[in-house]
Design a protein around this motif. Structure first.
Motif, PDB file in Angstrom:
ATOM      1  N   THR A   3      36.074 -11.840  14.900  1.00 18.90           N
ATOM      2  CA  THR A   3      37.394 -11.384  14.481  1.00 18.90           C
ATOM      3  C   THR A   3      38.157 -10.904  15.702  1.00 18.90           C
ATOM      4  N   LYS A  20      43.135  -9.609   8.723  1.00 22.11           N
ATOM      5  CA  LYS A  20      42.036 -10.079   9.566  1.00 22.11           C
ATOM      6  C   LYS A  20      42.439 -11.388  10.215  1.00 22.11           C
ATOM      7  N   TYR A  22      40.224 -14.421  12.201  1.00 21.35           N
ATOM      8  CA  TYR A  22      38.977 -14.946  12.743  1.00 21.35           C
ATOM      9  C   TYR A  22      39.298 -15.992  13.805  1.00 21.35           C
ATOM     10  N   GLY A  93      38.761 -21.463   6.451  1.00 21.69           N
ATOM     11  CA  GLY A  93      37.933 -20.666   7.344  1.00 21.69           C
ATOM     12  C   GLY A  93      37.700 -21.376   8.666  1.00 21.69           C
ATOM     13  N   SER A 117      42.279 -18.203  12.156  1.00 23.23           N
ATOM     14  CA  SER A 117      42.540 -18.275  10.715  1.00 23.23           C
ATOM     15  C   SER A 117      42.557 -16.871  10.131  1.00 23.23           C
ATOM     16  N   GLN A 118      43.394 -16.688   9.106  1.00 22.14           N
ATOM     17  CA  GLN A 118      43.402 -15.434   8.359  1.00 22.14           C
ATOM     18  C   GLN A 118      42.338 -15.415   7.274  1.00 22.14           C
ATOM     19  N   PHE A 119      41.706 -16.570   7.038  1.00 25.33           N
ATOM     20  CA  PHE A 119      40.854 -16.712   5.855  1.00 25.33           C
ATOM     21  C   PHE A 119      39.384 -16.531   6.192  1.00 25.33           C
ATOM     22  N   ASP A 120      38.655 -15.947   5.255  1.00 27.47           N
ATOM     23  CA  ASP A 120      37.239 -15.674   5.453  1.00 27.47           C
ATOM     24  C   ASP A 120      36.458 -16.964   5.661  1.00 27.47           C
ATOM     25  N   PRO A 121      35.338 -16.879   6.353  1.00 29.00           N
ATOM     26  CA  PRO A 121      34.485 -18.056   6.528  1.00 29.00           C
ATOM     27  C   PRO A 121      34.143 -18.684   5.183  1.00 29.00           C
ATOM     28  N   PHE A 123      36.211 -20.356   3.315  1.00 29.37           N
ATOM     29  CA  PHE A 123      37.393 -20.524   2.467  1.00 29.37           C
ATOM     30  C   PHE A 123      37.929 -21.950   2.581  1.00 29.37           C
ATOM     31  N   SER A 129      47.562 -21.619   0.956  1.00 22.71           N
ATOM     32  CA  SER A 129      47.049 -21.240   2.282  1.00 22.71           C
ATOM     33  C   SER A 129      47.742 -22.016   3.399  1.00 22.71           C
TER      34      SER A 129
END
Length: 257
Positions: A3, A20, A22, A93, A117-121, A123, A129
């Motif tokens: 992150t 967040k 990543y 992700g 990316s703003q998205f969690d792994p 995703f 999105s």
């Protein structure tokens, strides 16, 4: 993947700063001068050629190209810049490589450039999105270039972000009936046309100078900073480069020799 802990001031122009971010790759690219390039997923041959040339010429003088990793203009912009001089903002992700057709391109960018990316792994990309991704692409760039876009397209939604952020927008001139979205921007005075690529690139640095992309100091100087900005960031390195004839200062602005 990791992150991003550092605050990215360019993203303050967004409606809401990402909770967040990543990433995979080289965070130093975030400190470079950046230009966002977007456009159609099915660009015509003219837009393909001009997109590649714009990205390549800007990269050559140290500008980092930001785009969305999609098919068409995005992929051409990333390839034109070279994987070590580009940032791909993903709608999924960072552990995923989407779209699959760009898998090898995104892998190269992960290894020597930067994906974020703003998205969690894990995703998976969804319709909404892409819109979220587009806002980050626009925010990161000092300016936005749209090389081809229809009126009702995702690229034109990105233009709305740029207008809200007060970003300068540039487009390629197209024939009547082609790229009607960008033609409408020109007609309404919301964008400026790029009629000569060398002249446009010259706004960002010394067009005829080849630089060592591994040298952060020379990359910084290629973006034509003020003398004071360079001294604050690099101290005595500025004086040494001036004495050695690698840079020149004209009206308080640094240029490469």
């Amino acid at each position: 993947m990791h992150t991003i802990e550092e605050h990215i001031s360019a993203l303050d122009s967004m409606k809401k700063y990402p909770e967040k971010l990543y990433y995979k790759g080289n965070l130093d690219l975030l400190t470079r001068r950046k230009v966002s390039i977007i456009g159609s997923r099915k660009p015509n041959q003219y837009a393909q050629q001009m997109t590649h040339r714009l990205a390549s010429e800007l990269s050559r003088i140290g500008v980092c190209i930001v785009s969305g990793g999609a098919m068409g203009v995005d992929a051409i912009a990333h390839r034109g810049a070279g994987s070590d001089s580009t940032i791909a903002v993903l709608p999924c992700g960072v552990d995923l490589r989407y779209p699959a057709v760009n898998k090898s391109l995104l892998e190269n960018i992960e290894n020597s450039g930067l994906t974020i990316s703003q998205f969690d792994p894990g995703f998976q990309a969804t319709n909404w999105s892409f819109v979220v991704r587009n806002e980050v692409v626009v925010a990161l760039g000092d300016v936005l270039i749209v090389t081809q876009a229809d009126i009702d397209s995702g690229s034109m939604r990105s233009v709305e972000f740029a207008l809200e952020m007060g970003k300068k927008i540039y487009v390629l001139p197209h024939r009547i009936g082609e790229s009607e979205g960008t033609n409408r921007l020109l007609a309404s005075g919301k964008a400026e046309a790029i009629y000569d690529i060398d002249t446009f690139v010259g706004k960002f640095g010394m067009v005829n100078s080849e630089i060592d992309k591994s040298d952060p100091f020379m990359l910084f100087c290629a973006t034509r900073p003020t003398y004071e900005e360079a001294v604050v960031k690099f101290g005595d390195r500025v004086y040494e480069a001036e004495l050695n004839g690698r840079i020149a200062v004209t009206n308080g602005v640094i240029g490469l020799l």
